[in-house]
Motif scaffolding. Structure first.
Motif, PDB file in Angstrom:
ATOM      1  N   ARG A  24     121.211  64.996  54.733  1.00  0.00           N
ATOM      2  CA  ARG A  24     119.950  64.538  54.864  1.00  0.00           C
ATOM      3  C   ARG A  24     118.785  65.240  54.946  1.00  0.00           C
ATOM      4  O   ARG A  24     117.598  64.855  54.852  1.00  0.00           O
ATOM      5  CB  ARG A  24     120.016  63.851  56.227  1.00  0.00           C
ATOM      6  N   ILE A  50     115.670  67.218  54.375  1.00  0.00           N
ATOM      7  CA  ILE A  50     114.659  67.416  53.197  1.00  0.00           C
ATOM      8  C   ILE A  50     114.775  68.705  52.520  1.00  0.00           C
ATOM      9  O   ILE A  50     114.472  69.712  53.045  1.00  0.00           O
ATOM     10  CB  ILE A  50     113.177  66.748  53.857  1.00  0.00           C
ATOM     11  N   GLU A  58     111.870  67.888  47.523  1.00  0.00           N
ATOM     12  CA  GLU A  58     111.594  66.612  48.311  1.00  0.00           C
ATOM     13  C   GLU A  58     110.422  66.692  49.244  1.00  0.00           C
ATOM     14  O   GLU A  58     109.438  65.831  49.184  1.00  0.00           O
ATOM     15  CB  GLU A  58     112.664  65.993  49.161  1.00  0.00           C
ATOM     16  N   GLN A  59     110.120  68.006  49.601  1.00  0.00           N
ATOM     17  CA  GLN A  59     109.018  68.182  50.371  1.00  0.00           C
ATOM     18  C   GLN A  59     107.796  68.076  49.520  1.00  0.00           C
ATOM     19  O   GLN A  59     106.689  67.596  50.087  1.00  0.00           O
ATOM     20  CB  GLN A  59     108.941  69.605  51.178  1.00  0.00           C
ATOM     21  N   THR A  99     117.969  63.932  44.566  1.00  0.00           N
ATOM     22  CA  THR A  99     116.579  63.753  44.823  1.00  0.00           C
ATOM     23  C   THR A  99     116.120  62.501  45.168  1.00  0.00           C
ATOM     24  O   THR A  99     116.197  61.713  44.211  1.00  0.00           O
ATOM     25  CB  THR A  99     115.745  64.823  44.028  1.00  0.00           C
ATOM     26  N   GLU A 143     114.799  57.685  52.450  1.00  0.00           N
ATOM     27  CA  GLU A 143     115.395  58.755  53.040  1.00  0.00           C
ATOM     28  C   GLU A 143     116.621  58.466  53.458  1.00  0.00           C
ATOM     29  O   GLU A 143     117.687  59.275  53.421  1.00  0.00           O
ATOM     30  CB  GLU A 143     114.711  58.958  54.394  1.00  0.00           C
TER      31      GLU A 143
END
Length: 320
Positions: free
Chosen positions: A10, A12, A16-17, A57, A113
């Protein structure tokens, strides 16, 4: 799935940031150097590794692409929506597996998410040992062999709903755990785990792609292949056609279209393969094996066996 693994998956990622920071597009240079969007194993695998994983992603649309490797997607939590060959939409639910060969065009809609999927990047050489562990020919084995050779097969993908199949869930977790922790001997450990996974999945070959749109013809062919796999000794085209509620000419046409062989040829191939398996793994006499696989004419059996394997049954046994 164990909470420890879900927590690790999970997290990030830097990619993804950037997406959450306002850059919504997938950066192609992370995946390929080609003009066509072909995800390159050289970008994703360390030198000398045959298999690796990366979390899918999230938060962005992953555009149409292909792979130069075999991809396995495992849905750990939530859902993801995949578009295959720009026409077929598949929603993966928790516990689902999706095998994709190197011909398939693949697209993924944005995931949230809580939608946790793991992508396995697998080079063809990795599968040599696992495929050899599947004792009998079936649609899963045929798909993998075709995928590895780059040939087109009955389907460009295999979608398997495996939630609640405890051995499959355990083996998937074992492989993910091993790859996350970068244990020594990863290739060997995971080749054995993959072989065990395929052996378990091969028991459910008749359920592959069952719920997917646009797969009516393939589903009929899968059903015929499963029938041949289990009832090769005395199976007939008329019997399986009646079970499927289809005319014999329709079944024949679909087999020729998708497999390149008719029912009799496929049945013959399965009988001979089983005879070879029994020669390898039992002490039964050749006559007993001939009878067990459904032949009553020894001259015909010997001729067909030699045509396929280039030697007599006794010579085949002596060579092993």
């Amino acid at each position: 799935m164990r909470q420890e693994l879900l927590d690790a998956l999970r997290v990030i990622t830097p990619e993804e940031q950037e997406i959450l920071g306002g850059d919504p597009s997938i950066h192609r240079d992370l995946y390929t150097s080609r003009r066509e969007f072909v995800v390159d194993s050289d970008k994703l695998l360390a030198k000398g590794k045959l298999i690796e994983i990366r979390p899918h992603t999230r938060f962005a649309h992953f555009p149409v692409h292909r792979h130069n490797y075999v991809e396995l997607v495992y849905m750990c939590a939530g859902t993801t929506t995949h578009i295959i060959n720009q026409r077929e939409r598949i929603v993966l639910q928790e516990g689902d597996l999706l095998f994709l060969n190197q011909n398939v065009y693949h697209e993924i809609l944005p995931a949230a998410e809580g939608d946790i999927a793991v992508n396995f990047i697998i080079l063809p050489d990795f599968f040599k040992q696992p495929v050899s562990m599947i004792e009998r020919e079936n649609v899963l084995r045929d798909f993998l062999v075709s995928a590895l050779s780059g040939e087109r097969t009955i389907s460009d993908y295999l979608h398997i709903q495996a939630k609640g199949i405890v051995p499959v869930e355990n083996l998937m977790e074992n492989m993910i755990w091993t790859l996350i922790h970068h244990l020594p001997g990863t290739n060997s450990i995971n080749q054995t785990s993959m072989g065990l996974l395929l052996m378990n999945l091969s028991r459910f070959a008749d359920t592959i792609n069952r719920t997917d749109p646009g797969q009516e013809e393939q589903n009929l062919v899968f059903s015929v292949l499963n029938y041949i796999d289990t009832r090769y000794r005395s199976g007939t085209l008329a019997e399986i056609s009646a079970e499927l509620g289809q005319p014999t000419y329709t079944v024949s046409r679909l087999l020729k279209k998708h497999m390149g062989s008719n029912f009799r040829e496929l049945l013959q191939s399965r009988k001979l393969q089983q005879a070879a398996y029994l020669l390898d793994n039992t002490a039964l006499s050749v006559d007993a094996i001939m009878e067990r696989v459904g032949y009553d004419n020894s001259s015909y059996f010997y001729r067909k066996f030699r045509e396929r394997y280039g030697c007599s049954p006794r010579e085949y046994r002596q060579q092993r």
